[in-house]
Design a protein around this motif. Structure first.
Motif, PDB file in Angstrom:
ATOM      1  N   UNK A 158       0.813  -1.223   0.119  1.00  0.00           N
ATOM      2  CA  UNK A 158       0.004  -0.157  -0.138  1.00  0.00           C
ATOM      3  C   UNK A 158       0.946   1.242  -0.041  1.00  0.00           C
ATOM      4  N   UNK A 159       0.399   2.376  -0.665  1.00  0.00           N
ATOM      5  CA  UNK A 159       1.035   3.606  -0.743  1.00  0.00           C
ATOM      6  C   UNK A 159       0.071   4.523  -0.227  1.00  0.00           C
ATOM      7  N   UNK A 160       0.488   5.078   1.149  1.00  0.00           N
ATOM      8  CA  UNK A 160      -0.526   6.079   1.833  1.00  0.00           C
ATOM      9  C   UNK A 160       0.096   7.323   1.977  1.00  0.00           C
ATOM     10  N   UNK A 161      -0.763   8.318   1.596  1.00  0.00           N
ATOM     11  CA  UNK A 161      -0.485   9.788   1.423  1.00  0.00           C
ATOM     12  C   UNK A 161      -1.131  10.349   2.651  1.00  0.00           C
ATOM     13  N   UNK A 162      -0.329  11.248   3.441  1.00  0.00           N
ATOM     14  CA  UNK A 162      -1.000  11.655   4.699  1.00  0.00           C
ATOM     15  C   UNK A 162      -0.530  13.158   4.815  1.00  0.00           C
ATOM     16  N   UNK A 222      -5.099  11.332   3.208  1.00  0.00           N
ATOM     17  CA  UNK A 222      -5.895  11.698   1.976  1.00  0.00           C
ATOM     18  C   UNK A 222      -5.957  10.803   0.819  1.00  0.00           C
ATOM     19  N   UNK A 223      -4.983  10.072   0.678  1.00  0.00           N
ATOM     20  CA  UNK A 223      -5.119   8.837  -0.413  1.00  0.00           C
ATOM     21  C   UNK A 223      -4.390   7.706  -0.022  1.00  0.00           C
ATOM     22  N   UNK A 224      -5.025   6.543  -0.596  1.00  0.00           N
ATOM     23  CA  UNK A 224      -4.256   5.156  -0.339  1.00  0.00           C
ATOM     24  C   UNK A 224      -4.414   4.512  -1.664  1.00  0.00           C
ATOM     25  N   UNK A 225      -3.332   3.774  -2.132  1.00  0.00           N
ATOM     26  CA  UNK A 225      -3.528   2.978  -3.448  1.00  0.00           C
ATOM     27  C   UNK A 225      -2.612   1.797  -3.111  1.00  0.00           C
ATOM     28  N   UNK A 226      -2.973   0.524  -3.895  1.00  0.00           N
ATOM     29  CA  UNK A 226      -2.264  -0.601  -4.158  1.00  0.00           C
ATOM     30  C   UNK A 226      -1.003  -0.351  -4.983  1.00  0.00           C
ATOM     31  N   UNK A 227       0.012  -0.584  -4.551  1.00  0.00           N
ATOM     32  CA  UNK A 227       1.342  -0.142  -5.271  1.00  0.00           C
ATOM     33  C   UNK A 227       1.229  -1.261  -6.419  1.00  0.00           C
ATOM     34  N   UNK A 228       0.819  -2.301  -6.198  1.00  0.00           N
ATOM     35  CA  UNK A 228       0.652  -3.476  -7.253  1.00  0.00           C
ATOM     36  C   UNK A 228      -0.113  -3.001  -8.617  1.00  0.00           C
ATOM     37  N   UNK A 229      -1.035  -2.168  -8.314  1.00  0.00           N
ATOM     38  CA  UNK A 229      -1.743  -1.555  -9.616  1.00  0.00           C
ATOM     39  C   UNK A 229      -1.159  -0.175 -10.159  1.00  0.00           C
ATOM     40  N   UNK A 265      -2.347   4.780 -12.162  1.00  0.00           N
ATOM     41  CA  UNK A 265      -2.653   3.581 -11.560  1.00  0.00           C
ATOM     42  C   UNK A 265      -3.848   2.999 -12.375  1.00  0.00           C
ATOM     43  N   UNK A 266      -3.720   1.636 -12.386  1.00  0.00           N
ATOM     44  CA  UNK A 266      -4.737   0.996 -13.229  1.00  0.00           C
ATOM     45  C   UNK A 266      -6.064   1.088 -12.641  1.00  0.00           C
ATOM     46  N   UNK A 267      -6.992   1.398 -13.626  1.00  0.00           N
ATOM     47  CA  UNK A 267      -8.477   1.863 -13.275  1.00  0.00           C
ATOM     48  C   UNK A 267      -8.581   2.845 -11.969  1.00  0.00           C
ATOM     49  N   UNK A 268      -7.828   3.785 -11.882  1.00  0.00           N
ATOM     50  CA  UNK A 268      -7.877   4.737 -11.038  1.00  0.00           C
ATOM     51  C   UNK A 268      -7.243   6.131 -11.537  1.00  0.00           C
ATOM     52  N   UNK A 269      -7.650   7.124 -10.773  1.00  0.00           N
ATOM     53  CA  UNK A 269      -7.004   8.476 -11.173  1.00  0.00           C
ATOM     54  C   UNK A 269      -5.654   8.734 -10.785  1.00  0.00           C
ATOM     55  N   UNK A 283      12.075   2.627  -4.131  1.00  0.00           N
ATOM     56  CA  UNK A 283      10.950   1.855  -3.135  1.00  0.00           C
ATOM     57  C   UNK A 283       9.877   1.224  -3.759  1.00  0.00           C
ATOM     58  N   UNK A 284       9.188   1.816  -4.407  1.00  0.00           N
ATOM     59  CA  UNK A 284       7.846   1.309  -5.220  1.00  0.00           C
ATOM     60  C   UNK A 284       8.222   0.340  -6.171  1.00  0.00           C
ATOM     61  N   UNK A 285       9.391   0.599  -6.917  1.00  0.00           N
ATOM     62  CA  UNK A 285       9.811  -0.324  -8.025  1.00  0.00           C
ATOM     63  C   UNK A 285      10.380  -1.646  -7.163  1.00  0.00           C
ATOM     64  N   UNK A 286      10.923  -1.726  -6.177  1.00  0.00           N
ATOM     65  CA  UNK A 286      11.130  -2.767  -5.341  1.00  0.00           C
ATOM     66  C   UNK A 286       9.984  -3.619  -5.126  1.00  0.00           C
ATOM     67  N   UNK A 287       8.970  -3.084  -4.572  1.00  0.00           N
ATOM     68  CA  UNK A 287       7.715  -3.716  -4.132  1.00  0.00           C
ATOM     69  C   UNK A 287       6.841  -4.192  -5.467  1.00  0.00           C
ATOM     70  N   UNK A 288       6.932  -3.161  -6.760  1.00  0.00           N
ATOM     71  CA  UNK A 288       6.312  -3.614  -7.971  1.00  0.00           C
ATOM     72  C   UNK A 288       7.368  -3.320  -8.937  1.00  0.00           C
ATOM     73  N   UNK A 289       8.060  -4.275  -9.327  1.00  0.00           N
ATOM     74  CA  UNK A 289       9.261  -4.104 -10.512  1.00  0.00           C
ATOM     75  C   UNK A 289       8.667  -3.852 -12.008  1.00  0.00           C
TER      76      UNK A 289
END
Length: 143
Positions: free
Chosen positions: A69-73, A79-86, A111-115, A130-136
């Motif tokens: 998960x990527x969480x924006x605070x 404020x926002x949360x999304x699945x890093x795999x998407x 993001x797939x199917x997201x804004x 870090x994001x690419x480590x989780x989702x290459x």
């Protein structure tokens, strides 16, 4: 980068001096007539406190990876949360559209199917790594 645990990393937003300067300018424009014409503490303090709170919010924006998960605070508000795999692509942008980003040196996250999500981590390279480590599979345009 701050506050790391084994499965989460937190990145602070970069803060644009121009954005802080703009907010201070707005405060001066609102307060100057009050100070010069007919001084009132209430008329002076209300806009000044509002601008100072806005500036404080700029310095509290954080982006945290937690698992996938990527969480924006901002402060204590999510404020926002999304699945890093998407996430499909990360692209540099200088858009001025409203976003949880305190700098104009921004990244657009598609993001797939997201804004798209626009962020401005101070350590852009570390954030992308870090994001690419989780989702290459995340494509990344040049910074």
């Amino acid at each position: 980068m701050t506050g790391n645990t084994a499965s989460s990393k937190t990145f602070r937003s970069g803060v644009s001096g121009g954005l802080v300067g703009f907010l201070l300018f707005i405060d001066a424009v609102m307060v100057l007539p009050v100070v010069c014409i007919d001084f009132s503490w209430k008329a002076f303090l209300i806009p000044t406190v509002m601008i100072m709170v806005s500036i404080w919010f700029l310095f509290t924006i954080k982006y945290t990876t937690s698992g996938t998960r990527l969480i924006v605070k901002c402060a204590y508000i999510t404020l926002s949360e999304c699945d890093i795999m998407k996430i499909t692509r990360i692209t540099p942008t200088r858009t001025i559209l409203s976003a949880p980003a305190s700098s104009f040196d921004r990244l657009q996250i598609d993001i797939i199917k997201g804004s798209p999500l626009v962020v401005s981590p101070k350590d852009k390279e570390g954030f992308i790594q870090e994001l690419r480590r989780i989702n290459p599979e995340i494509a990344c345009n040049r910074l």
